[in-house]
Design a protein around this motif. Sequence first.
Motif, PDB file in Angstrom:
ATOM      1  N   ASP A  41       0.867  -1.173   0.000  1.00 48.93           N
ATOM      2  CA  ASP A  41       0.000   0.000   0.000  1.00 48.93           C
ATOM      3  C   ASP A  41       0.908   1.228   0.000  1.00 48.93           C
ATOM      4  O   ASP A  41       1.958   1.226   0.653  1.00 48.93           O
ATOM      5  CB  ASP A  41      -0.881  -0.019   1.249  1.00 48.93           C
ATOM      6  N   ALA A  42       0.541   2.243  -0.735  1.00 49.46           N
ATOM      7  CA  ALA A  42       1.385   3.441  -0.847  1.00 49.46           C
ATOM      8  C   ALA A  42       0.918   4.498   0.156  1.00 49.46           C
ATOM      9  O   ALA A  42      -0.021   5.252  -0.129  1.00 49.46           O
ATOM     10  CB  ALA A  42       1.334   3.987  -2.264  1.00 49.46           C
ATOM     11  N   PRO A  43       1.554   4.581   1.316  1.00 46.01           N
ATOM     12  CA  PRO A  43       1.123   5.552   2.322  1.00 46.01           C
ATOM     13  C   PRO A  43       1.541   6.968   1.956  1.00 46.01           C
ATOM     14  O   PRO A  43       2.451   7.174   1.157  1.00 46.01           O
ATOM     15  CB  PRO A  43       1.852   5.082   3.587  1.00 46.01           C
ATOM     16  N   TYR A  44       0.846   7.910   2.541  1.00 47.62           N
ATOM     17  CA  TYR A  44       1.237   9.304   2.346  1.00 47.62           C
ATOM     18  C   TYR A  44       1.140  10.034   3.686  1.00 47.62           C
ATOM     19  O   TYR A  44       0.433   9.617   4.602  1.00 47.62           O
ATOM     20  CB  TYR A  44       0.367   9.995   1.295  1.00 47.62           C
ATOM     21  N   LYS A  56       0.914  12.774  10.451  1.00 49.53           N
ATOM     22  CA  LYS A  56      -0.241  11.929  10.170  1.00 49.53           C
ATOM     23  C   LYS A  56       0.068  11.093   8.930  1.00 49.53           C
ATOM     24  O   LYS A  56       0.390  11.642   7.873  1.00 49.53           O
ATOM     25  CB  LYS A  56      -1.479  12.791   9.926  1.00 49.53           C
ATOM     26  N   VAL A  57      -0.045   9.787   9.076  1.00 47.74           N
ATOM     27  CA  VAL A  57       0.278   8.870   7.980  1.00 47.74           C
ATOM     28  C   VAL A  57      -0.962   8.055   7.629  1.00 47.74           C
ATOM     29  O   VAL A  57      -1.584   7.449   8.509  1.00 47.74           O
ATOM     30  CB  VAL A  57       1.439   7.928   8.355  1.00 47.74           C
ATOM     31  N   CYS A  58      -1.315   8.050   6.343  1.00 49.20           N
ATOM     32  CA  CYS A  58      -2.514   7.346   5.880  1.00 49.20           C
ATOM     33  C   CYS A  58      -2.140   6.247   4.879  1.00 49.20           C
ATOM     34  O   CYS A  58      -1.286   6.457   4.009  1.00 49.20           O
ATOM     35  CB  CYS A  58      -3.473   8.319   5.203  1.00 49.20           C
ATOM     36  N   TYR A  59      -2.794   5.095   5.027  1.00 50.13           N
ATOM     37  CA  TYR A  59      -2.690   4.007   4.056  1.00 50.13           C
ATOM     38  C   TYR A  59      -4.037   3.947   3.346  1.00 50.13           C
ATOM     39  O   TYR A  59      -5.007   3.388   3.876  1.00 50.13           O
ATOM     40  CB  TYR A  59      -2.377   2.689   4.764  1.00 50.13           C
ATOM     41  N   PRO A  60      -4.145   4.533   2.143  1.00 49.58           N
ATOM     42  CA  PRO A  60      -5.454   4.727   1.492  1.00 49.58           C
ATOM     43  C   PRO A  60      -6.194   3.453   1.142  1.00 49.58           C
ATOM     44  O   PRO A  60      -7.406   3.361   1.347  1.00 49.58           O
ATOM     45  CB  PRO A  60      -5.095   5.530   0.234  1.00 49.58           C
ATOM     46  N   GLU A  86     -10.357  -1.581   0.031  1.00 48.97           N
ATOM     47  CA  GLU A  86     -10.091  -2.087  -1.308  1.00 48.97           C
ATOM     48  C   GLU A  86      -9.439  -3.464  -1.247  1.00 48.97           C
ATOM     49  O   GLU A  86      -9.510  -4.245  -2.179  1.00 48.97           O
ATOM     50  CB  GLU A  86      -9.193  -1.106  -2.065  1.00 48.97           C
ATOM     51  N   LYS A  87      -8.741  -3.740  -0.128  1.00 50.09           N
ATOM     52  CA  LYS A  87      -8.116  -5.044   0.039  1.00 50.09           C
ATOM     53  C   LYS A  87      -8.040  -5.359   1.526  1.00 50.09           C
ATOM     54  O   LYS A  87      -7.991  -4.460   2.367  1.00 50.09           O
ATOM     55  CB  LYS A  87      -6.722  -5.067  -0.581  1.00 50.09           C
ATOM     56  N   PRO A  88      -8.031  -6.620   1.916  1.00 51.32           N
ATOM     57  CA  PRO A  88      -7.951  -6.980   3.334  1.00 51.32           C
ATOM     58  C   PRO A  88      -6.589  -6.629   3.926  1.00 51.32           C
ATOM     59  O   PRO A  88      -5.598  -6.517   3.194  1.00 51.32           O
ATOM     60  CB  PRO A  88      -8.184  -8.496   3.317  1.00 51.32           C
TER      61      PRO A  88
END
Length: 378
Positions: A41-44, A56-60, A86-88
Amino acid sequence: MKRILVLVLILLMSMSCFSEPNPKGLIAIIQNKYAWLPKDDAPYVELDSRETTQYKVCYPQSKLYFIFDKDATLAYADFYSSTTREKPVDFLAQINEDFIWKLRPDLPRDNMIPISDDGVYYLLRADGVVDPGVWMWMFKEHGVITTCMAGNKPNNQPAPAVKITEAEARTISQAVAKDYVSKGNYGVISLWPYAFEQHKRRSLAEIHTDSLGSTYVRYQFTYRLSDKPEEDKTRSLPQLDVSVNATTGEVAYAHIMASTEKGVQTDKPVSQFPAVTVTRNTSEVTLGFPCVLDDAQVYVLLAAVQSLAKGHTVTAIAKAMAFTLDGSKKVLPAAIISRKGLLYLPWQALNSLPGVSAQFDAKLAKLEITTPAGKKAK
C-alpha cells in the motif's frame, strides 16, 4: 573562519534532517520499525503547518490512519474504518491488548492501572498518585480494538500531601452536584436536584499542574444530571465535572458540559466554583488551589506566586506583613495566612513580581493577572 561557519551550518542542517525527517524518510523509518504495516500500500503523510511535533500517515487502500511523533513513536492508530476497504489487511487479526502494548514498550505496563471499563490506563506512581500524563487508551467495538492512543509525558514533580480520602472527596462532589444551578442554553436558570455518578474508577487521586504552574493532586468526578434518574439513564443529559483538591478538600472547579437539555426552573442563585475567577492575560485559568476570599481580601497560594516569579526566590512566613523577593522585603496590605498547612499571600504581592501586574474586581470577584506575552498559561 568562513569555513568553520559553513561546517557549522552543514552540521545544523544534518541535525535538522535527523530530528525532522521528510515525509519519504519518515515512511521508511516507520515501515522498518513497524514490520506489520502493509507493504503493498502506498502511504502518504498529511502535512499540517500548525502541527510541528507529529506526523499523520494514511494508508489509502487499507484504510489505516496513524499519528507518529518525530521519533516515529506511534501516538494514535485507527485500525478500522467505516469505509469499505479495497483489500484486506492481514495483521488486523492479531490485534489484541498485548499487540497494542508492544507498540509502546516505553510505557511501564506493570505500573499502568485501568481507571475505567473502556480501556483507559494511567500510570500509578510509586507514591500512590495517578499520573495522567502517562496513558494508554484502547477503544473497542463489539470486543474488537478499533483505535488506540498513548502518551508518555510524566509529571516528575513531588506530589502535595493527600489529606482528603476519595470517599470524602466524593461526598463533597455529591453535595455540589445535588444542588448545582446553571444557566441554560437559552438563559433559563436550571437546577437538577438529583445526579448520578459516571466513571467511578476515574476518581482516583491524580497529579496535575495548574494554569499558573503549581502542582496539585485532585479527585475528578463526573455526573449526569437529572431529576428523574431511573427514567433518564438512556437520555442525553447535561454532564457536570467536579474537581476536588486532594490536599484541602476545596472544589477547584465545577462546570456543566454543553447540552440542549433543560432542567427545572429555580430562583436559586447560579453556582460558582471557585469563589474567585482568575484570568491571565485576559484568558480565564483554573487553579488547583483556588484563591481564598476572606471578606474583601483575596489570597493567592505561595506556590502560585513562586511559579509566577520563576528565576527569582520568594519566601514567606505565616502572619507576617511582608514577604521577601530575592532577599528584598516587600510590604503587604494584610498578613500572610496559613490555611490547611499552606501559605497564602494577599493578591497585592503579585504586583511586586518582575513583569507581573494584577488587579482585583471585588464586584465581579475576579482577579486579573498580566504577565509578559512570552509567559503564556499552560
